[in-house]
Scaffold this motif. Structure first.
Motif, PDB file in Angstrom:
ATOM      1  N   ASP A  70     -10.129   6.228  40.610  1.00  8.34           N
ATOM      2  CA  ASP A  70      -9.020   6.760  41.554  1.00  8.34           C
ATOM      3  C   ASP A  70      -8.874   8.224  40.959  1.00  8.34           C
ATOM      4  O   ASP A  70      -8.340   9.076  41.499  1.00  8.34           O
ATOM      5  N   PHE A  71      -8.836   8.544  39.601  1.00  6.68           N
ATOM      6  CA  PHE A  71      -8.663   9.604  39.040  1.00  6.68           C
ATOM      7  C   PHE A  71      -9.732  10.808  39.493  1.00  6.68           C
ATOM      8  O   PHE A  71      -9.186  11.921  40.050  1.00  6.68           O
ATOM      9  N   ILE A  72     -10.786  10.282  39.492  1.00  8.94           N
ATOM     10  CA  ILE A  72     -11.861  11.310  40.022  1.00  8.94           C
ATOM     11  C   ILE A  72     -11.759  11.550  41.330  1.00  8.94           C
ATOM     12  O   ILE A  72     -11.893  12.560  41.774  1.00  8.94           O
ATOM     13  N   ASN A  73     -11.247  10.381  42.236  1.00  6.82           N
ATOM     14  CA  ASN A  73     -11.043  10.681  43.551  1.00  6.82           C
ATOM     15  C   ASN A  73     -10.068  11.762  44.016  1.00  6.82           C
ATOM     16  O   ASN A  73      -9.925  12.640  44.487  1.00  6.82           O
ATOM     17  N   ASP A  74      -8.936  11.521  43.067  1.00  5.49           N
ATOM     18  CA  ASP A  74      -7.558  12.239  43.150  1.00  5.49           C
ATOM     19  C   ASP A  74      -7.841  13.653  42.799  1.00  5.49           C
ATOM     20  O   ASP A  74      -7.307  14.536  43.213  1.00  5.49           O
ATOM     21  N   LEU A  75      -8.875  13.819  41.784  1.00 14.68           N
ATOM     22  CA  LEU A  75      -9.137  15.376  41.445  1.00 14.68           C
ATOM     23  C   LEU A  75     -10.115  16.160  42.029  1.00 14.68           C
ATOM     24  O   LEU A  75     -10.626  17.084  42.066  1.00 14.68           O
ATOM     25  N   LYS A  76     -10.707  15.271  43.182  1.00  9.59           N
ATOM     26  CA  LYS A  76     -11.608  15.755  44.323  1.00  9.59           C
ATOM     27  C   LYS A  76     -12.827  15.941  43.435  1.00  9.59           C
ATOM     28  O   LYS A  76     -13.482  16.993  43.909  1.00  9.59           O
ATOM     29  N   ILE A  77     -13.471  15.176  42.490  1.00  7.08           N
ATOM     30  CA  ILE A  77     -14.603  15.391  41.665  1.00  7.08           C
ATOM     31  C   ILE A  77     -15.581  14.685  42.334  1.00  7.08           C
ATOM     32  O   ILE A  77     -15.365  13.449  43.006  1.00  7.08           O
ATOM     33  N   ASN A  78     -16.901  15.274  42.718  1.00  4.08           N
ATOM     34  CA  ASN A  78     -17.980  14.335  43.109  1.00  4.08           C
ATOM     35  C   ASN A  78     -18.350  13.527  42.313  1.00  4.08           C
ATOM     36  O   ASN A  78     -19.071  13.921  41.175  1.00  4.08           O
ATOM     37  N   PHE A  79     -18.331  12.106  42.303  1.00  4.08           N
ATOM     38  CA  PHE A  79     -18.755  11.297  41.420  1.00  4.08           C
ATOM     39  C   PHE A  79     -20.168  11.259  40.936  1.00  4.08           C
ATOM     40  O   PHE A  79     -20.481  10.922  39.852  1.00  4.08           O
ATOM     41  N   MET A  80     -21.041  11.649  42.017  1.00  2.99           N
ATOM     42  CA  MET A  80     -22.567  11.741  41.791  1.00  2.99           C
ATOM     43  C   MET A  80     -22.929  12.818  40.650  1.00  2.99           C
ATOM     44  O   MET A  80     -23.777  13.176  40.380  1.00  2.99           O
ATOM     45  N   MET A  81     -22.017  13.767  40.860  1.00  2.00           N
ATOM     46  CA  MET A  81     -22.127  15.038  40.095  1.00  2.00           C
ATOM     47  C   MET A  81     -21.578  15.291  38.764  1.00  2.00           C
ATOM     48  O   MET A  81     -21.635  16.053  38.039  1.00  2.00           O
ATOM     49  N   VAL A  82     -20.759  14.126  38.329  1.00  3.41           N
ATOM     50  CA  VAL A  82     -19.869  14.069  37.106  1.00  3.41           C
ATOM     51  C   VAL A  82     -20.585  13.640  35.829  1.00  3.41           C
ATOM     52  O   VAL A  82     -21.325  12.689  35.934  1.00  3.41           O
ATOM     53  N   LEU A  83     -20.428  14.329  34.700  1.00  6.98           N
ATOM     54  CA  LEU A  83     -20.990  13.881  33.488  1.00  6.98           C
ATOM     55  C   LEU A  83     -19.969  13.642  32.482  1.00  6.98           C
ATOM     56  O   LEU A  83     -18.906  14.467  32.537  1.00  6.98           O
ATOM     57  N   HIS A  84     -20.210  12.891  31.522  1.00  5.37           N
ATOM     58  CA  HIS A  84     -19.122  12.760  30.518  1.00  5.37           C
ATOM     59  C   HIS A  84     -19.709  13.879  29.402  1.00  5.37           C
ATOM     60  O   HIS A  84     -20.572  13.441  28.836  1.00  5.37           O
ATOM     61  N   GLY A  85     -19.059  15.043  29.142  1.00  9.92           N
ATOM     62  CA  GLY A  85     -19.402  16.082  28.276  1.00  9.92           C
ATOM     63  C   GLY A  85     -18.959  15.695  26.841  1.00  9.92           C
ATOM     64  O   GLY A  85     -19.852  15.945  25.707  1.00  9.92           O
ATOM     65  N   GLU A  86     -17.788  15.200  26.635  1.00  8.26           N
ATOM     66  CA  GLU A  86     -17.167  15.136  25.295  1.00  8.26           C
ATOM     67  C   GLU A  86     -16.240  13.947  25.348  1.00  8.26           C
ATOM     68  O   GLU A  86     -15.707  13.636  26.357  1.00  8.26           O
ATOM     69  N   GLU A  87     -15.960  13.304  24.069  1.00  7.78           N
ATOM     70  CA  GLU A  87     -14.935  12.453  23.864  1.00  7.78           C
ATOM     71  C   GLU A  87     -14.542  12.505  22.626  1.00  7.78           C
ATOM     72  O   GLU A  87     -15.170  12.719  21.535  1.00  7.78           O
ATOM     73  N   GLU A  88     -13.017  12.701  22.311  1.00  5.09           N
ATOM     74  CA  GLU A  88     -12.523  12.533  20.796  1.00  5.09           C
ATOM     75  C   GLU A  88     -11.496  11.626  20.816  1.00  5.09           C
ATOM     76  O   GLU A  88     -10.433  11.578  21.925  1.00  5.09           O
ATOM     77  N   TYR A  89     -11.194  11.099  19.591  1.00  5.62           N
ATOM     78  CA  TYR A  89     -10.148  10.224  19.447  1.00  5.62           C
ATOM     79  C   TYR A  89      -9.511  10.756  18.172  1.00  5.62           C
ATOM     80  O   TYR A  89     -10.128  11.314  17.066  1.00  5.62           O
ATOM     81  N   GLU A  90      -8.111  10.928  18.295  1.00  5.24           N
ATOM     82  CA  GLU A  90      -7.250  11.047  17.015  1.00  5.24           C
ATOM     83  C   GLU A  90      -6.650   9.608  16.646  1.00  5.24           C
ATOM     84  O   GLU A  90      -5.983   9.054  17.598  1.00  5.24           O
ATOM     85  N   TYR A  91      -6.633   9.259  15.553  1.00 11.44           N
ATOM     86  CA  TYR A  91      -5.938   7.932  15.090  1.00 11.44           C
ATOM     87  C   TYR A  91      -4.652   8.067  14.315  1.00 11.44           C
ATOM     88  O   TYR A  91      -4.717   8.936  13.464  1.00 11.44           O
TER      89      TYR A  91
END
Lengths: 149, 144
Positions: A70-91
């Motif tokens: 839903d987020f990806i659709n709402d942001l008009k991102i092409n699902f087939m072209m999206v990559l997960h570049g980075e992930e970070e957690y603060e605890y």
């Protein structure tokens, strides 16, 4: 192509009840057999209140809530072209079985970049602040999505 | 149980982690899909993966490899000392890959009375190709 005017958008909260079995299942799927995730007694002996959630556990509410498309659709991102570049957690606090976690997703940054090879891409940062049932902040997740154009 | 680490004993430049994972199995990716809720068939269905251009079939979830990095970090420092973990996904991991995770202390400082240690962390396959690189912060107790 991502709609860069959507920066600042907040999405409805993700609510997730943390189960002991899910913590164990998640740790075992990674192949992490640290007894603090598998056995309450071992966790207590190591100074925890109960079996804590492993460091990357917050991907579970994010993926199981099923809202990412839903987020990806709402942001008009092409699902087939999206990559997960980075992930970070603060605890900030441990997450334990029985906790009810609420995550508030927010698009904090959207920008177009040009790679070294000259191709353009949109970089989208999604931050989710998670609180527990007492209203205490437990963690913040930051995901960088890269849409190739 | 993970041995407590003390701020005084940790120095910039120290190698802090060494964890070998693998060889990766397809079954693990199926388990991870179910556990995490990430059912993108790119990670579990060879036919689908090949159809979208992965000539060898399925690839691991980036978050699975980050999970392995989390395991490596919390086998060096107790989990409740970890303050931050961040990674960049640099390359695809495939079944059969053996992933080695290592880390080096890059900074130590006192912030608001907390003893913070920052370490770089990297996950490489048997060819030395980087899969994930990043860093983490841990708050360590003092001996004093």
């Amino acid at each position: 192509m991502a709609d860069l005017s959507k920066v600042g958008t907040e999405y409805p909260p993700i609510v997730w009840e943390v189960e002991r079995g899910k913590i164990r299942e998640f740790a075992k799927a990674i192949g992490d057999f640290n007894p603090i995730y598998l056995d309450r007694e071992a966790a207590v002996k190591a100074g925890y209140k109960d079996t804590p959630a492993p460091p990357t556990f917050l991907t579970v509410p994010m993926m199981w809530c099923g809202k990412m498309p839903d987020f990806i659709n709402d942001l008009k991102i092409n699902f087939m072209m999206v990559l997960h570049g980075e992930e970070e957690y603060e605890y900030y606090r441990e997450i334990y079985p029985g906790d009810v976690i609420t995550g508030t997703p927010k698009v904090t940054k959207m920008e177009e970049k040009t790679s070294k090879s000259g191709s353009k891409m949109d970089m989208i940062t999604l931050e989710v602040l998670y609180t527990n049932q007492k209203g205490e902040k437990v963690a913040k997740a930051r995901s960088l999505l890269v849409e190739r154009k | 149980m993970i041995q407590e680490k003390y701020f005084e004993d940790v120095n910039v430049g120290d190698a802090v982690i060494e964890l070998k994972k693998g060889p990766l199995q397809k079954l693990q990716l199926v388990m991870y899909a179910g556990a995490s809720g990430d059912f993108n068939p790119l990670h579990t269905d060879d036919d689908f993966a090949k159809a979208v251009g992965m000539k060898d079939g399925v690839i691991a979830h980036g978050m699975f490899v980050m999970g392995c990095v989390g395991q490596a970090v919390t086998s060096w420092v107790p989990k409740n000392r970890l303050k931050r973990l961040g990674v960049r996904f640099a390359g695809m991991s495939k079944p059969g890959n053996t992933i080695t995770i290592s880390g080096v202390v890059t900074d130590k400082r006192v912030v608001d009375g907390e003893n913070i240690v920052t370490c770089s962390v990297v996950a490489k396959d048997e060819q030395g190709d980087v899969k994930v690189s990043g860093s983490f912060d841990a708050a360590l107790p003092s001996k004093a």
